[in-house]
Design a protein around this motif. Structure first.
Motif, PDB file in Angstrom:
ATOM      1  N   LYS A   1      -5.670   1.426  -7.653  1.00 39.29           N
ATOM      2  CA  LYS A   1      -4.726   2.404  -8.218  1.00 39.29           C
ATOM      3  C   LYS A   1      -4.411   2.123  -9.682  1.00 39.29           C
ATOM      4  O   LYS A   1      -3.571   2.801 -10.278  1.00 39.29           O
ATOM      5  CB  LYS A   1      -3.418   2.388  -7.421  1.00 39.29           C
ATOM      6  CG  LYS A   1      -3.561   2.734  -5.960  1.00 39.29           C
ATOM      7  CD  LYS A   1      -3.511   4.210  -5.753  1.00 39.29           C
ATOM      8  CE  LYS A   1      -3.483   4.500  -4.254  1.00 39.29           C
ATOM      9  NZ  LYS A   1      -3.301   5.893  -3.965  1.00 39.29           N
TER      10      LYS A   1
ATOM     11  N   LYS B   1       0.827  -1.213   0.000  1.00 35.06           N
ATOM     12  CA  LYS B   1       0.000   0.000   0.000  1.00 35.06           C
ATOM     13  C   LYS B   1       0.858   1.259   0.000  1.00 35.06           C
ATOM     14  O   LYS B   1       0.532   2.232  -0.688  1.00 35.06           O
ATOM     15  CB  LYS B   1      -0.956  -0.021   1.189  1.00 35.06           C
ATOM     16  CG  LYS B   1      -2.049  -1.071   1.035  1.00 35.06           C
ATOM     17  CD  LYS B   1      -2.979  -1.128   2.221  1.00 35.06           C
ATOM     18  CE  LYS B   1      -4.065  -2.182   2.005  1.00 35.06           C
ATOM     19  NZ  LYS B   1      -4.976  -2.275   3.158  1.00 35.06           N
TER      20      LYS B   1
ATOM     21  N   ASP C   1       0.845   4.070  -2.857  1.00 36.84           N
ATOM     22  CA  ASP C   1       0.616   5.479  -2.525  1.00 36.84           C
ATOM     23  C   ASP C   1       1.764   6.367  -3.010  1.00 36.84           C
ATOM     24  O   ASP C   1       1.555   7.534  -3.334  1.00 36.84           O
ATOM     25  CB  ASP C   1       0.421   5.658  -1.016  1.00 36.84           C
ATOM     26  CG  ASP C   1      -0.914   5.110  -0.525  1.00 36.84           C
ATOM     27  OD1 ASP C   1      -1.838   4.915  -1.360  1.00 36.84           O
ATOM     28  OD2 ASP C   1      -1.035   4.865   0.702  1.00 36.84           O
TER      29      ASP C   1
END
Length: 149
Positions: A109, A79, A83
């Motif tokens: 994403k 994650k 990000d």
């Protein structure tokens, strides 16, 4: 022989990534490689070193993450990498239990995921859940033969 097989496998990983994302995009950002261990190579013939060579040859920016056997840490690393804007994830899973969570995070994403594993239970449904998810694996006898050599 072991060196050749490792290098060929690593090049296959690199080409899998290139087929999932555009070449220009991959050079603008990095690929996150998540290892189940510490992400540090001690054996010159290791898969990690083969991956380094393949990424260098293909001019792909990358970063290693080592989960040290901690599944929760590996999910967090995935994650965090997503990000941070990674363009692809290559994952050697700590445990297959977290595979779907990593796929779901990557799917949110729109980032491709390449799993490298001996086997993944339910891999058909995992791959079917996201069109940019692939699993590169080998049967255990092949892996044993290569390690034996």
């Amino acid at each position: 022989m072991k060196k050749i097989v490792s290098l060929l496998l690593a090049v296959l990983f690199a080409f899998s990534i290139l087929s999932l994302v555009g070449c220009g995009k991959i050079n603008d950002s990095s690929v996150a490689i998540l290892w189940s261990g510490d992400g540090v190579a001690t054996d010159p013939n290791s898969l990690l070193n083969s991956m380094d060579r393949a990424m260098y040859i293909e001019k792909i920016a990358y970063e290693h993450y080592g989960a040290k056997g901690d599944a929760a840490e590996q999910v967090k690393q995935a994650k965090d990498a997503l990000d941070a804007g990674c363009v692809a994830l290559i994952v050697e899973l700590v445990t297959p239990v977290i595979a779907q969570e990593i796929v779901d995070a990557a799917k949110a994403k729109d980032v491709p995921v390449v799993f490298i594993a001996g086997s993944l239970v339910g891999s058909d449904s995992l791959v079917a859940s996201y069109d940019k998810c692939v699993i590169i694996s080998s049967d255990l006898s092949t892996v044993s033969d290569v390690q034996g050599e």
